[in-house]
Design a protein around this motif. Structure first.
Motif, mmCIF file in Angstrom:
data_model
loop_
_atom_site.group_PDB
_atom_site.id
_atom_site.type_symbol
_atom_site.label_atom_id
_atom_site.label_comp_id
_atom_site.label_asym_id
_atom_site.label_seq_id
_atom_site.Cartn_x
_atom_site.Cartn_y
_atom_site.Cartn_z
ATOM 1 N N THR A 1 0.949 -1.078 -0.073
ATOM 2 C CA THR A 1 0.153 -0.303 -0.250
ATOM 3 C C THR A 1 0.633 1.091 0.264
ATOM 4 O O THR A 1 2.088 0.921 0.253
ATOM 5 N N SER B 1 0.249 4.018 1.554
ATOM 6 C CA SER B 1 0.727 4.471 3.014
ATOM 7 C C SER B 1 1.291 3.419 4.090
ATOM 8 O O SER B 1 0.680 2.220 4.386
ATOM 9 N N PRO B 2 2.858 3.519 4.886
ATOM 10 C CA PRO B 2 3.003 2.403 5.744
ATOM 11 C C PRO B 2 2.159 2.439 6.829
ATOM 12 O O PRO B 2 1.593 3.283 6.875
ATOM 13 N N PRO B 3 2.490 1.297 7.312
ATOM 14 C CA PRO B 3 1.480 1.286 8.557
ATOM 15 C C PRO B 3 1.314 2.497 9.832
ATOM 16 O O PRO B 3 2.319 2.642 9.911
ATOM 17 N N LEU B 4 0.793 2.732 10.098
ATOM 18 C CA LEU B 4 0.150 3.940 11.183
ATOM 19 C C LEU B 4 0.433 5.400 10.891
ATOM 20 O O LEU B 4 0.543 6.227 10.812
ATOM 21 N N CYS B 5 2.185 5.278 10.399
ATOM 22 C CA CYS B 5 3.431 6.509 10.493
ATOM 23 C C CYS B 5 2.799 7.040 9.181
ATOM 24 O O CYS B 5 3.112 6.932 7.577
ATOM 25 N N ASP B 6 3.054 8.548 9.214
ATOM 26 C CA ASP B 6 2.156 9.292 8.664
ATOM 27 C C ASP B 6 3.756 9.842 7.836
ATOM 28 O O ASP B 6 5.245 9.512 8.003
ATOM 29 N N ASP B 7 3.907 10.249 6.941
ATOM 30 C CA ASP B 7 4.572 10.658 5.518
ATOM 31 C C ASP B 7 5.546 12.309 6.876
ATOM 32 O O ASP B 7 5.621 12.747 7.187
#
Lengths: 152, 152
Positions: B132, B134-140
DNA sequence: TTTAAAGTGGATATGATTATCCAATTTTGC
DNA sequence: GCAAAATTGGATAATCATATCCACTTTAAA
């Protein structure tokens, strides 16, 4: 995983569906479903506001299912007392995720979706008709003291 | 449908799995997962007792995942902090039902079973590997202030 | 050995869910 | 109209989940 309130509401509705379209008093429901009566009455008030049941005061009053059991799903009952909260957007409020859930929340939401779907696909009529030895909720009992004289 | 505690525990574990096998401080986890630190520390204590993570006091200490992410399922984490309560016997205690659930409780339990199964079939590694954006939880984010100097 | 970093444990506060009680209101039948 | 049956609404209690605080202990590094 499901709250007491949901459990109580479903018990009451199953009982009412079984008697449908007759009315039952809160007292009767409370006794047979083993739900504390004062609490049950609050739950029923809720179901009444959501147009799932109709309540009628006074002598001969009670609670009635508003729709035929075949047209009422478990989901509607659950959502009336405690709506299933799907995860619509990232719970952390991450702008970069938005409605595009991360893998964790995607799976949590999928799990909830499967519950929702299962509940949506089950009507009260199906629960009553299930070919099982034991009728829903109700223990095998001696019939009521005065089973005759059906309130027309 | 899932409690805050479950949500918090999963966030923390996903974060830890991402850093695994390195240790992270409660503070770091709290910040990035947006979980109140004092509460998170209780949750982590729980996960520590259940042998999901190891905690280490003192300078350079912190919390470490005890197993590789590929060998840890969501279900184990959930069950560590708030076990999924399956319906094993009739909640009304009806003798005539016993372990033979009535149609209502049968379906409620089936719903829980499907959640349980979905959680059992998902490892932390799968969550991290999900293709996906976006990585899990972590915002860019900008990388940490001092990303170098990996703590060996 | 001292100091700063880190988790621990216990006490406590806050809030939501669950539960109870009762006076008031509605309704039917006599 | 009166009495009994029934729900309603509001106040209140009890319990559990969530959250916070702080003094204490452990640990590594200077």
């Amino acid at each position: 995983m499901f709250s007491q309130t949901v459990e109580y509401a479903l018990r009451a509705i199953v009982f009412l569906a079984d008697k449908s379209p007759e009315a039952c008093t809160t007292e009767q429901i409370a006794e047979r479903t083993q739900v504390p009566k004062p609490y049950l009455s609050k739950v029923l008030q809720n179901l009444s506001r959501c147009e799932i049941v109709r309540t009628q005061r006074g002598v001969g009053g009670g609670v009635t299912l508003l729709r035929p059991p075949a047209e009422l799903t478990i989901l509607e009952v659950v959502n009336a007392v405690e709506p299933i909260q799907r995860i619509a957007t990232c719970p952390l409020g991450l702008k970069s995720h938005g409605k595009n859930l991360c893998p964790l929340h995607r799976r949590m939401d999928d799990a909830m979706a499967s519950v929702e779907a299962a509940f949506r696909n089950t009507t009260l009529a199906e629960i009553l008709a299930e070919p099982t030895g034991s009728p829903p909720l109700c223990d095998d009992r001696k019939p009521e003291r005065k089973p005759a004289l059906a309130r027309s």
